[in-house]
Enzyme design. Sequence first.
Site, short mmCIF file in Angstrom:
data_model
loop_
_atom_site.label_atom_id
_atom_site.label_comp_id
_atom_site.label_asym_id
_atom_site.label_seq_id
_atom_site.Cartn_x
_atom_site.Cartn_y
_atom_site.Cartn_z
N GLN A 202 77.82 15.26 23.47
CA GLN A 202 77.59 15.24 24.92
C GLN A 202 78.37 14.08 25.55
O GLN A 202 78.25 12.93 25.10
CB GLN A 202 76.08 15.10 25.20
CG GLN A 202 75.71 15.16 26.65
CD GLN A 202 76.02 16.52 27.31
OE1 GLN A 202 75.73 17.56 26.74
NE2 GLN A 202 76.65 16.50 28.47
N LYS B 242 70.58 22.92 26.48
CA LYS B 242 71.45 23.55 25.48
C LYS B 242 70.65 23.90 24.24
O LYS B 242 70.76 24.99 23.68
CB LYS B 242 72.62 22.60 25.13
CG LYS B 242 73.64 22.52 26.25
CD LYS B 242 74.66 21.41 26.06
CE LYS B 242 75.54 21.32 27.30
NZ LYS B 242 76.49 20.21 27.27
N ASP C 82 83.31 22.94 22.28
CA ASP C 82 83.69 22.57 23.64
C ASP C 82 85.17 22.85 23.91
O ASP C 82 85.62 22.79 25.05
CB ASP C 82 83.42 21.07 23.88
CG ASP C 82 82.10 20.84 24.61
OD1 ASP C 82 81.64 21.77 25.32
OD2 ASP C 82 81.52 19.75 24.46
#
Length: 303
Positions: free
Chosen positions: A101, A57, A124
């Site tokens: 994460q 990422k 997200d």
Amino acid sequence: MNAFPSLKLIDGKATAARVLAEVREQVQTLRQGGVQPGLAVVLVGADAASQVYVRNKVLRAEEVGIRSLEHRLPADTTQAQLLTLIDRLNRDSEVNGILVQLPLPQHVDEHCILQAISPLKDVDGFHSENVGGLAQGRDVLTPCTPSGCMRLLRDACGELRGKHAVVVGRSNIVGKPMAALLLQADCTVTMVHSQSRDLPALCRQADIVVAAVGKPKLIGAEWLKPGAVVIDVGINRIEEGGHSRLVGDVDFAAALPQVAAITPVPGGVGPMTIAYLLKNTLLALDLQQQAAHPERTPCLSPC
Ligand code: NAD
């Protein structure tokens, strides 16, 4: 060489490269205007798979010119320490997106952490406000994997209106938001899951099948209507012929002869997830600018 007819393959790598090129171009324009978007990535602990995801990422963000701010914390980081960091990132005007994460260590309440992220920086799309906004059909940040699947479907099918889509799997990160996005695109949506009866018969009705289960080759040819479009989100590692390899939830070789188009695993949905994370970072910046200057841009969603 690929033994399968390439026209049927939905090439996620190529589409992700196009999305990343679009993002890079937008970032260049922003930087010419003196704004550099920033994405904060928070990793707690040393989970090997998470480390790889985070590294990818960060690399991709840098490639498109987004500033990435990595926060690697030890596995014994307390919930209070993590909340303090998120509070700081929420207030930092150089941070436009915050990604924590998952999974988090067991002593940390995942829901509590995700709820602490500002909904306007929630790249997200996991904050309840964004989940609710998606259900209401408002312009909000939506989860990256299903958003990437929608792009693949639009490219493969063109018009989605009126198509019958069956989503297999009802997780919060893939199945449910996928169904909401398909509904927003005027599809007729059926959701099936581990407790559904006669899954093959339900799937056979579908013009579009989205598989997000995590069971290797669960969906065989007999589950699919001829001419269906198949998006395989599943990523499963199997041992075959003494080798380990990745397969999806769909039996790709069996499905291929009768589908109109299908995503391979790997190289299908996977690359789209990071591309949409970076696209979401720009969307987040845009939402933050709108929130700071509500007089400049009218509310996009029907109030
Ligand atoms: P999950 O375990 O949270 O959810 C799986 C869902 O499948 C559940 O809703 C369950 O009801 C359903 N299910 C389980 N067994 C079933 C069965 N026999 N028949 C029908 N439904 C069944 O998983 P998830 O997080 O949604 O991920 C699903 C798959 O997608 C996994 O393989 C994961 O690795 C993969 N994934 C890929 C990406 C990507 O970027 N490509 C992103 C997220 C997840």
